[in-house]
Design an enzyme around this catalytic site. Structure first.
Site, mmCIF file in Angstrom:
data_model
loop_
_atom_site.group_PDB
_atom_site.id
_atom_site.type_symbol
_atom_site.label_atom_id
_atom_site.label_comp_id
_atom_site.label_asym_id
_atom_site.label_seq_id
_atom_site.Cartn_x
_atom_site.Cartn_y
_atom_site.Cartn_z
ATOM 1 C CE LYS A 283 -3.553 -2.570 2.503
ATOM 2 N NZ LYS A 283 -4.201 -2.808 3.808
ATOM 3 C CB VAL A 284 3.402 2.764 1.754
ATOM 4 C CG1 VAL A 284 4.527 3.783 1.693
ATOM 5 C CG2 VAL A 284 2.149 3.406 2.351
#
Length: 317
Positions: A283-284
């Site tokens: 997600k990052v």
């Protein structure tokens, strides 16, 4: 070893500071504990806001809009730094109630809640909300709004609804108004968890009306896949934070991420999870410019943004 022992701790003098930028930049020199994280957030936000290819997400929790931080958030949107907003249902409640004249008051965490209930006062932390400044205002506004909108069509996306809400609020400190004026979409995946959402349900019991939550998800999907670079300023956790990082995993993760929180990671909660945990989920990005800042957003965010605005030569009127 030379790479580790690179930046020396510098003693700072408060009397030499002349602005918020001076203070935050001194945080970067003094070393120590949370101050360094604030400085890192400042540097990341400046780069993220200056990146012309970056689609900037703002997520926040509703409790913040019960405080004067509502104006800070609305100002950030007004300045044109935000492209997408993801928040919670209660944000609509507080924004509408206050925009329509509902008064919120300073209180105390130690007040007797049974006493407050007897006198018709809600407590949100150390903020006091008289009952007549909340539910009735929101419900009346929502029903009047839907009376208008159902003449156009009976099924609405949440983002579409919220834009119509913002169009009808005459308050520059309203985040929904500023988002509407700037054309910034507002997404609330948990819209029914609010007085506004409950009013939508009650209206639908006697009128031909429904909301299409999947319409919003398709719009978010399109935004993500059309973006070269994405970044996020996330204030508080929960569903608004998760929805932001969740959708960004589909493009390989956020390129910039600044997270402000008072929660800690040791209970395994999403609110407590540091930004680095999101790397494991995709997600990052592992190489993303990222920082988790621990502390109360009502203290940190005004100083942080004041420093950013000064460094970017943003006109403040």
């Amino acid at each position: 070893m030379s790479d580790i022992l690179r930046d020396k701790v510098v003693d700072i003098r408060v009397c030499k500071t002349k602005s918020a930028r001076d203070i935050v930049e001194m945080y970067g020199l003094m070393g120590g504990f949370s101050s360094k994280f604030v400085y890192d957030a400042y540097k990341i936000l400046m780069e993220m806001f200056s990146d012309k290819d970056c689609k900037v997400f703002l997520s926040f929790t509703a409790n913040l809009l019960a405080t004067g931080l509502r104006g800070v958030i609305s100002e950030l949107i007004e300045k044109g730094f935000i492209d997408v907003i993801i928040t919670t249902g209660g944000s609509v409640d507080h924004d509408v109630a206050r925009a329509l004249g509902g008064s919120y008051y300073h209180g105390d965490f130690s007040y007797d809640d049974a006493f407050l209930k007897e006198h018709g006062i809600f407590r949100l932390g150390n903020i006091l909300i008289p009952q007549d400044s909340y539910g009735v205002i929101i419900e009346k506004f929502t029903w009047n709004l839907l009376d208008e909108l159902t003449k156009v069509k009976s099924v609405w996306g949440v983002r579409e609804l919220l834009s119509e809400v913002g169009a009808r609020l005459n308050d520059d400190n309203s985040f929904l108004r500023q988002a509407h004026l700037r054309g910034v979409p507002v997404y609330i995946p948990g819209i029914v968890d609010s007085c506004f959402g409950t009013s939508l349900l009650m209206y639908s019991q006697s009128h031909k009306f429904n909301i299409d939550v999947l319409k919003d998800q398709k719009e978010l999907s399109d935004i993500i896949f059309d973006s070269k670079v994405t970044g996020a300023l996330m204030i508080g956790g929960g569903i608004s934070k998760h929805h932001t990082i969740w959708w960004n995993q589909f493009k390989g993760g956020l390129d910039y991420a600044v997270y402000l929180t008072t929660a800690f990671e040791y209970d395994g909660s999403l609110s407590g999870a540091q930004i680095r945990e999101a790397v494991s989920w995709g997600k990052v990005k592992p190489e993303a410019k990222k920082v988790t800042v621990y502390g109360d957003a009502t203290i940190i965010l005004p100083i942080l943004l004041a420093a950013v605005y000064e460094s970017l030569n943003v006109k403040c009127s």
